[in-house]
Design a protein around this motif. Structure first.
Motif, mmCIF file in Angstrom:
data_model
loop_
_atom_site.group_PDB
_atom_site.id
_atom_site.type_symbol
_atom_site.label_atom_id
_atom_site.label_comp_id
_atom_site.label_asym_id
_atom_site.label_seq_id
_atom_site.Cartn_x
_atom_site.Cartn_y
_atom_site.Cartn_z
ATOM 1 N N VAL A 114 -0.753 22.311 -13.065
ATOM 2 C CA VAL A 114 0.700 22.436 -12.978
ATOM 3 C C VAL A 114 0.805 23.584 -11.742
ATOM 4 N N SER A 115 1.995 23.467 -11.191
ATOM 5 C CA SER A 115 2.426 24.184 -9.914
ATOM 6 C C SER A 115 2.183 25.798 -10.378
ATOM 7 N N LEU B 279 0.954 -1.161 -0.060
ATOM 8 C CA LEU B 279 -0.016 -0.089 0.041
ATOM 9 C C LEU B 279 0.884 1.156 0.045
ATOM 10 N N ALA B 280 2.010 1.350 0.666
ATOM 11 C CA ALA B 280 2.803 2.436 0.968
ATOM 12 C C ALA B 280 3.507 2.535 -0.486
ATOM 13 N N ILE B 281 3.997 1.532 -1.037
ATOM 14 C CA ILE B 281 4.683 1.729 -2.285
ATOM 15 C C ILE B 281 3.656 2.188 -3.402
ATOM 16 N N SER B 282 2.469 1.728 -3.512
ATOM 17 C CA SER B 282 1.270 2.205 -4.311
ATOM 18 C C SER B 282 1.048 3.745 -4.291
ATOM 19 N N ILE B 283 0.971 4.059 -2.971
ATOM 20 C CA ILE B 283 0.738 5.494 -2.764
ATOM 21 C C ILE B 283 1.955 6.454 -3.410
ATOM 22 N N ALA B 284 2.995 5.982 -2.884
ATOM 23 C CA ALA B 284 4.211 6.454 -3.390
ATOM 24 C C ALA B 284 4.530 6.658 -5.017
ATOM 25 N N ALA B 285 4.001 5.602 -5.480
ATOM 26 C CA ALA B 285 4.028 5.623 -7.004
ATOM 27 C C ALA B 285 2.800 6.529 -7.521
ATOM 28 N N VAL B 286 1.776 6.604 -7.062
ATOM 29 C CA VAL B 286 0.819 7.632 -7.514
ATOM 30 C C VAL B 286 1.355 8.969 -7.361
ATOM 31 N N VAL B 287 1.678 9.330 -6.249
ATOM 32 C CA VAL B 287 2.399 10.675 -5.906
ATOM 33 C C VAL B 287 3.584 10.917 -7.019
ATOM 34 N N LEU B 288 4.345 10.056 -7.115
ATOM 35 C CA LEU B 288 5.389 10.088 -8.203
ATOM 36 C C LEU B 288 4.864 10.437 -9.636
ATOM 37 N N VAL B 289 3.966 9.489 -10.036
ATOM 38 C CA VAL B 289 3.236 9.691 -11.327
ATOM 39 C C VAL B 289 2.600 11.045 -11.451
ATOM 40 N N ARG B 290 1.702 11.574 -10.325
ATOM 41 C CA ARG B 290 1.078 12.869 -10.793
ATOM 42 C C ARG B 290 2.129 14.020 -10.779
ATOM 43 N N ARG B 291 3.257 14.258 -10.019
ATOM 44 C CA ARG B 291 4.239 15.018 -10.041
ATOM 45 C C ARG B 291 4.719 15.001 -11.333
ATOM 46 N N SER B 292 5.092 13.870 -11.908
ATOM 47 C CA SER B 292 5.802 13.719 -13.230
ATOM 48 C C SER B 292 4.940 14.161 -14.415
#
Length: 192
Positions: free
Chosen positions: A113-114, A32-45
């Protein structure tokens, strides 16, 4: 009469389960933690990629020419009128360049975008060019029944600390309405 059965200590009453159950639970939490981190990283990208694409559009030769025409040749509403009637291609380049600023405002306002990054890269240009932008926007609004045209550009200008005229300023708590054209596009997309 109260129950007189002895109560076992708490540690004896809890069933901790087998080691396999604990390992399975830990693996599930880790997944679950890895999945959440992956979602955050994909969104940022995705935000980064979208900003780079918009930045490329804003720095394209057509956008630069449009902004140059705005600042050098559209120095009064009369001159805007003249270019609109005699040089429609020039007018369209200016319109597109400012439409891209509005798109930047939409993306920054909605968090696609930021906002900070958008202001860092384009806020100074909008602030410096605001007198000419505002003149063009006034001209456009005077010929349209949409008094909120390009509201996100006005919002972005205010965020950039441009000297936006009082009658152009957006009220606190402002929310943009969806233009009728967007509603039409949405309804035709859902029919397909």
């Amino acid at each position: 009469m109260p129950d007189s059965t002895p109560v076992a200590p708490l540690a004896d009453r809890l069933d901790y389960g087998s080691a396999a159950e604990w390992v399975a639970a830990l693996v599930a939490i880790l997944a679950l933690a890895i999945s959440i981190a992956a979602v955050v990283l994909v969104r940022r990208s995705e935000k980064r990629s979208l900003f780079i694409h918009l930045h490329d559009l804003l720095t394209s030769p057509d956008s630069q020419v449009g902004r140059r025409i705005l600042h050098t040749r559209m120095t009064s509403e009369r001159r805007i009128d003249r270019i609109f009637k005699r040089r429609p291609d020039d007018f369209d380049q200016v319109n597109r360049a400012l439409g891209l600023y509005n798109t930047l405002g939409i993306y920054a306002h909605k968090g696609y975008v930021s906002k900070d990054e958008a202001l860092d890269h384009w806020g100074g240009r909008v602030r410096k060019g605001w007198p000419a932008i505002e003149r063009f926007l006034r001209w456009r609004r005077s010929r349209s029944d949409d008094s909120t045209m390009w509201s996100y550009l006005v919002w972005f200008a205010q965020e950039s600390e441009a000297n936006v005229s009082c009658d152009m300023r957006l009220r606190e708590g402002w929310t943009a309405r969806i233009p009728a054209e967007d509603q039409l596009n949405r309804s035709t997309r859902t029919r397909r």
